[in-house]
Design a protein around this motif. Structure first.
Motif, PDB file in Angstrom:
ATOM      1  N   VAL A 448     -28.561  -6.546  36.037  1.00 29.75           N
ATOM      2  CA  VAL A 448     -27.505  -7.354  36.626  1.00 29.75           C
ATOM      3  C   VAL A 448     -27.781  -8.842  36.462  1.00 29.75           C
ATOM      4  O   VAL A 448     -26.855  -9.635  36.239  1.00 29.75           O
ATOM      5  N   SER A 449     -29.041  -9.263  36.530  1.00 24.28           N
ATOM      6  CA  SER A 449     -29.375 -10.679  36.406  1.00 24.28           C
ATOM      7  C   SER A 449     -29.126 -11.184  34.998  1.00 24.28           C
ATOM      8  O   SER A 449     -28.531 -12.253  34.794  1.00 24.28           O
ATOM      9  N   CYS A 450     -29.580 -10.417  34.018  1.00 21.10           N
ATOM     10  CA  CYS A 450     -29.373 -10.814  32.618  1.00 21.10           C
ATOM     11  C   CYS A 450     -27.887 -10.848  32.285  1.00 21.10           C
ATOM     12  O   CYS A 450     -27.391 -11.805  31.688  1.00 21.10           O
ATOM     13  N   HIS A 451     -27.147  -9.813  32.693  1.00 21.72           N
ATOM     14  CA  HIS A 451     -25.732  -9.733  32.356  1.00 21.72           C
ATOM     15  C   HIS A 451     -24.899 -10.784  33.083  1.00 21.72           C
ATOM     16  O   HIS A 451     -23.797 -11.116  32.633  1.00 21.72           O
ATOM     17  N   ALA A 452     -25.409 -11.327  34.175  1.00 20.07           N
ATOM     18  CA  ALA A 452     -24.677 -12.374  34.879  1.00 20.07           C
ATOM     19  C   ALA A 452     -24.498 -13.608  34.015  1.00 20.07           C
ATOM     20  O   ALA A 452     -23.557 -14.385  34.206  1.00 20.07           O
ATOM     21  N   THR A 453     -25.395 -13.816  33.047  1.00 26.61           N
ATOM     22  CA  THR A 453     -25.323 -15.012  32.206  1.00 26.61           C
ATOM     23  C   THR A 453     -24.450 -14.817  30.971  1.00 26.61           C
ATOM     24  O   THR A 453     -24.290 -15.743  30.184  1.00 26.61           O
ATOM     25  N   ALA A 454     -23.897 -13.621  30.783  1.00 23.97           N
ATOM     26  CA  ALA A 454     -22.968 -13.417  29.667  1.00 23.97           C
ATOM     27  C   ALA A 454     -21.729 -14.266  29.914  1.00 23.97           C
ATOM     28  O   ALA A 454     -21.045 -14.104  30.927  1.00 23.97           O
ATOM     29  N   GLY A 455     -21.441 -15.179  29.023  1.00 28.75           N
ATOM     30  CA  GLY A 455     -20.330 -16.088  29.280  1.00 28.75           C
ATOM     31  C   GLY A 455     -19.792 -16.732  28.021  1.00 28.75           C
ATOM     32  O   GLY A 455     -20.173 -16.391  26.899  1.00 28.75           O
ATOM     33  N   THR A 456     -18.905 -17.703  28.229  1.00 26.08           N
ATOM     34  CA  THR A 456     -18.254 -18.415  27.134  1.00 26.08           C
ATOM     35  C   THR A 456     -18.516 -19.910  27.264  1.00 26.08           C
ATOM     36  O   THR A 456     -18.309 -20.497  28.337  1.00 26.08           O
ATOM     37  N   LEU A 457     -18.969 -20.513  26.179  1.00 29.01           N
ATOM     38  CA  LEU A 457     -19.130 -21.952  26.063  1.00 29.01           C
ATOM     39  C   LEU A 457     -17.905 -22.537  25.359  1.00 29.01           C
ATOM     40  O   LEU A 457     -17.035 -21.794  24.878  1.00 29.01           O
ATOM     41  N   ALA A 458     -17.845 -23.847  25.275  1.00 23.98           N
ATOM     42  CA  ALA A 458     -16.732 -24.491  24.581  1.00 23.98           C
ATOM     43  C   ALA A 458     -16.682 -24.091  23.118  1.00 23.98           C
ATOM     44  O   ALA A 458     -15.622 -24.157  22.482  1.00 23.98           O
ATOM     45  N   THR A 459     -17.807 -23.641  22.574  1.00 23.58           N
ATOM     46  CA  THR A 459     -17.881 -23.258  21.164  1.00 23.58           C
ATOM     47  C   THR A 459     -17.716 -21.759  20.943  1.00 23.58           C
ATOM     48  O   THR A 459     -17.668 -21.310  19.804  1.00 23.58           O
ATOM     49  N   GLY A 460     -17.662 -20.984  22.031  1.00 23.22           N
ATOM     50  CA  GLY A 460     -17.540 -19.538  21.898  1.00 23.22           C
ATOM     51  C   GLY A 460     -18.519 -18.829  22.812  1.00 23.22           C
ATOM     52  O   GLY A 460     -19.030 -19.416  23.775  1.00 23.22           O
ATOM     53  N   PRO A 461     -18.803 -17.556  22.544  1.00 22.74           N
ATOM     54  CA  PRO A 461     -19.674 -16.775  23.429  1.00 22.74           C
ATOM     55  C   PRO A 461     -21.061 -17.398  23.565  1.00 22.74           C
ATOM     56  O   PRO A 461     -21.615 -17.932  22.604  1.00 22.74           O
ATOM     57  N   SER A 462     -21.610 -17.317  24.777  1.00 25.21           N
ATOM     58  CA  SER A 462     -22.959 -17.824  25.000  1.00 25.21           C
ATOM     59  C   SER A 462     -23.970 -16.901  24.336  1.00 25.21           C
ATOM     60  O   SER A 462     -23.762 -15.691  24.267  1.00 25.21           O
ATOM     61  N   PRO A 463     -25.074 -17.449  23.846  1.00 26.07           N
ATOM     62  CA  PRO A 463     -26.091 -16.602  23.198  1.00 26.07           C
ATOM     63  C   PRO A 463     -26.834 -15.769  24.219  1.00 26.07           C
ATOM     64  O   PRO A 463     -27.033 -16.182  25.369  1.00 26.07           O
ATOM     65  N   GLN A 464     -27.267 -14.589  23.804  1.00 28.07           N
ATOM     66  CA  GLN A 464     -27.941 -13.676  24.726  1.00 28.07           C
ATOM     67  C   GLN A 464     -29.277 -14.229  25.191  1.00 28.07           C
ATOM     68  O   GLN A 464     -29.817 -13.786  26.201  1.00 28.07           O
ATOM     69  N   VAL A 465     -29.788 -15.227  24.491  1.00 26.28           N
ATOM     70  CA  VAL A 465     -31.064 -15.822  24.884  1.00 26.28           C
ATOM     71  C   VAL A 465     -30.992 -16.377  26.295  1.00 26.28           C
ATOM     72  O   VAL A 465     -31.999 -16.454  27.005  1.00 26.28           O
ATOM     73  N   LEU A 466     -29.789 -16.752  26.766  1.00 27.15           N
ATOM     74  CA  LEU A 466     -29.657 -17.267  28.124  1.00 27.15           C
ATOM     75  C   LEU A 466     -30.046 -16.214  29.149  1.00 27.15           C
ATOM     76  O   LEU A 466     -30.624 -16.520  30.189  1.00 27.15           O
ATOM     77  N   GLY A 467     -29.701 -14.971  28.870  1.00 30.66           N
ATOM     78  CA  GLY A 467     -30.080 -13.907  29.790  1.00 30.66           C
ATOM     79  C   GLY A 467     -31.535 -13.527  29.643  1.00 30.66           C
ATOM     80  O   GLY A 467     -32.229 -13.259  30.626  1.00 30.66           O
ATOM     81  N   VAL A 468     -32.013 -13.516  28.409  1.00 31.69           N
ATOM     82  CA  VAL A 468     -33.372 -13.060  28.143  1.00 31.69           C
ATOM     83  C   VAL A 468     -34.407 -14.036  28.693  1.00 31.69           C
ATOM     84  O   VAL A 468     -35.422 -13.633  29.256  1.00 31.69           O
ATOM     85  N   TYR A 469     -34.157 -15.345  28.570  1.00 28.26           N
ATOM     86  CA  TYR A 469     -35.181 -16.325  28.925  1.00 28.26           C
ATOM     87  C   TYR A 469     -34.866 -17.159  30.166  1.00 28.26           C
ATOM     88  O   TYR A 469     -35.761 -17.754  30.746  1.00 28.26           O
TER      89      TYR A 469
END
Length: 531
Positions: A448-469
């Motif tokens: 749930v913590s990692c998936h909470a960071t799945a999102g959209t930036l002004a350039t498109g989908p956020s990279p999964q590294v945000l959840g991983v790190y």
């Protein structure tokens, strides 16, 4: 009233058995203390695991099978929080009965590699129409989801003489080798989405990254214009992404028979694997470029449902999968008695991770993890055994190239853990992670913590590294999402805990493939049937 009373009594007895003990197989090594072999005192890992081992299901948890449907005791108003492990097995049974492997749609058919605009906004250009049976690309049997989302609905792919190179596997990357002790295992992940999730993404133009950025822009305009109030988020002008409550998804991990045998994975007739056999004629969900002809075994699968706003998470592994309970242990307070050899009077819901003793720098002994081992199977509780039988799970015989609900191999899978919040009531981060999906961060990862960071930036989908790190466990950091300035703005718009959006790409203006026309509604309704 009699049925309800008996059902509640069965649930109470199941929890009582878990609490008071039941006969079980010995843990690996046969130690008295499962986490600190050869000692009579808890080790450093034992103390940590104590906070991973609560019996999460309330004694009132009860569920019954009535006329082919599972029914939770009406007195339980929120099973995801009060009876998470019971709900995990409910979702397991219902997902298997829906034949998710063949009936739902896979990620690379959900997220087109060369997406066309949603109709009717394209104004005469080739476009994608929800419910159409003639969308651009649908007639290409090798890659029907190239331009528009495509729902399989149980159909098989015709024999393709020569595989085309343009089918981009847009939902998954073949897993890097996972180390299980001395063994390296490479799994092939496949994500599956049910009809509700497919329809929501398609109808709301969320199958391409341009559509996601539009939602972010709408949200920022709303924040800037209407604060402290909010405009309604409606189709055609979404300001938030929120799947319907009946949205379900599965993340599965497969291994080829050859790789499994080479890695020493046990092919146990008493605990067979769910298997698929793929040839040139196959279900659309299995991309020929990723899954060449052959036999594949299901190592594990992760279930996610929209029962609560942060989703409900449950992780299932094959009983003989190496490392099934590594690092964080396995916790199931509803389905199976723990096979660990523990003292009488101790709860039977938890299997601790394998450990060993080693000399410490201070001259004492330290407790260290052992990875890649197999763990005791345990025995099914009477409550779960009854439901599996009544619902037809594992009661038949294995037949055909694709599994059916009656395949006895479904009885070979065990719950590693369920999750419904970022922390426990005391604020400690909650942990549920799968080695095959999460790699090296499984020691302290949270779905749930990692998936909470799945999102959209002004350039498109956020990279999964945000959840991983940045947010692999515990509550999310609001500063990662919103810039606290004037005017305020959304830096990242949450994508409703769905990392699948990371595979979306910008719209691509392309001519209609030969033999197809612009999407138009079919007289018979949606392609692939409805649920």
């Amino acid at each position: 009233m009699m049925i309800r009373s008996l059902t509640r009594l069965a649930g109470v007895l199941a929890v009582a058995l878990l609490l008071c003990g039941a006969p079980s197989a010995s843990a690996p090594g046969g130690s008295t203390r499962p986490g600190s072999p050869g000692t009579s005192q808890p080790g450093n890992v034992d103390y940590d695991m104590y906070f991973n081992s609560p019996v999460f299901d309330d004694p009132q948890c009860a569920m019954e099978a009535v006329d082919g449907r599972l029914r939770i005791d009406p007195a339980l108003t929120n099973a995801a929080m009060s009876c998470p492990d019971m709900l995990a097995w409910k979702v397991f049974i219902e997902t298997v009965r829906q034949n998710f492997i063949t009936e739902w749609t896979s990620g690379d058919l959900m997220w087109p590699a060369e997406p066309l605009p949603l109709c009717p906004s394209a104004q005469g250009q080739p476009c994608c129409m929800p419910g159409s049976s003639s969308n651009p690309g649908y007639s290409d049997s090798s890659d029907p989801g190239r331009h528009c989302p495509f729902y399989t609905g149980g159909r098989n792919q015709p024999v393709v003489a020569a595989l085309t190179a343009h089918r981009k596997d847009n939902s998954r990357v073949v897993g890097l080798p996972e180390m299980h002790g001395p063994v390296s295992i490479t799994t092939k992940p496949v994500s599956f989405y049910n009809r509700s999730m497919y329809d929501y993404a398609f109808k709301n133009n969320l199958y391409n990254s341009d559509g996601l950025v539009t939602v972010l822009n709408n949200a920022n305009a709303d924040l800037d214009t209407n604060s402290p109030f909010r405009v309604r988020s409606v189709p055609g002008r979404l300001t938030t992404i929120s799947f319907k409550i009946d949205g379900w998804m599965v993340r599965s991990q497969w291994i080829s028979k050859q790789d499994a045998i080479a890695a020493g994975v046990k092919d146990d007739p008493q605990n067979p694997f769910i298997r698929i056999v793929l040839g040139a004629h196959r279900n659309y969900n299995f991309n020929p470029e990723t899954f060449p002809p052959g036999e594949y075994w299901l190592m594990s699968f992760h279930l996610s449902t929209k029962d609560i706003p942060v989703w409900f998470w449950a992780d299932f592994w094959h009983v003989n999968a190496p490392g099934r309970c590594d690092y964080t242990g396995c916790n199931d307070s509803y389905g199976y008695f723990s096979g660990s050899n523990v003292p009488a009077g101790v709860s039977r819901n938890f299997i601790p991770p394998a450990t060993r003793q080693a000399p410490a720098r201070d001259g004492g002994m330290a407790q260290l993890y052992i990875t890649g081992t197999t763990y005791p199977a345990g025995t099914a509780t009477p409550a779960l055994a009854t439901l599996l039988r009544k619902m037809g799970i594992g009661t038949g015989a294995a037949a055909g190239p694709m599994p059916a609900p009656g395949d006895p191999a479904w009885l070979s899978y065990r719950l590693r853990g369920s999750q419904w919040d970022f922390t426990d009531p005391a604020g400690r981060p909650s942990y549920v992670g799968a080695t095959a999906s999460n790699g090296g961060i499984v020691t302290g990862t949270s779905c749930v913590s990692c998936h909470a960071t799945a999102g959209t930036l002004a350039t498109g989908p956020s990279p999964q590294v945000l959840g991983v790190y940045f947010n692999w466990a515990g509550a999310p950091n609001a500063a990662n999402f919103n810039l606290n300035a004037r005017p305020a703005t959304n830096l990242i718009l949450q994508n409703d805990f769905v990392w699948g959006f990371m595979h979306t790409v910008p719209l691509k203006a392309a001519p209609a493939p030969a033999g197809t026309a612009a999407g138009r509604p079919s007289p018979g309704g949606r392609r692939g049937g409805s649920r």
